[in-house]
Every structure is written in structure tokens, then in C-alpha cells.
Scaffold this motif. Sequence first.
Motif: not given
Length: 85
Positions: A30-37, A14-25, A62-70
Amino acid sequence: VENLRRLGARIVVFDLLFNEAEPEQDAVLAAAMRRHGRVILAAMSETTVEAGGRAILETSLKRPTADLRDAATGMGVVNVVKEED
């Protein structure tokens, strides 16, 4: 990310910055990212320059949100050069 995984994408970047938390999205992404690996997210370097451009006062990242970084495999720095008007 799910569609790319099903289509056989070996890596997603991704060349988009996901730095604003949107908990549900964020949880769904994050779940899809983990499945992809193998998902790389963007971080952005910001530099504050003295008036007239004579000296760099500060550089921050500026970094992505902690959940997405993980959930990500890694991060890459994307920079946008702002043109003077």
C-alpha cells in the motif's frame, strides 16, 4: 511497484486478486502504491449458476483488501472462465 516507479512506469495494473489480508505485506504494498500514485488493482466477478447452466443464481464481486483498495487509483474487473471437465 517501487522498481516500476523508479523506471518511469506511468501506470501499474495488477491482474492478481489481493483479497486475503496479509497485514505486514499489505502495508508495504500500500505504501509503494501511494508513492507511485497510479496503481490499478483487480477485482473478480463470481457467478453462481444453477446446475445444468440454466439460470444465474447470484453474482458477486471479490475485491482487494480495504487497505489496498484505499491505496489504489482504481479497480478493474478480471474474469476467469472455468471450462467444464
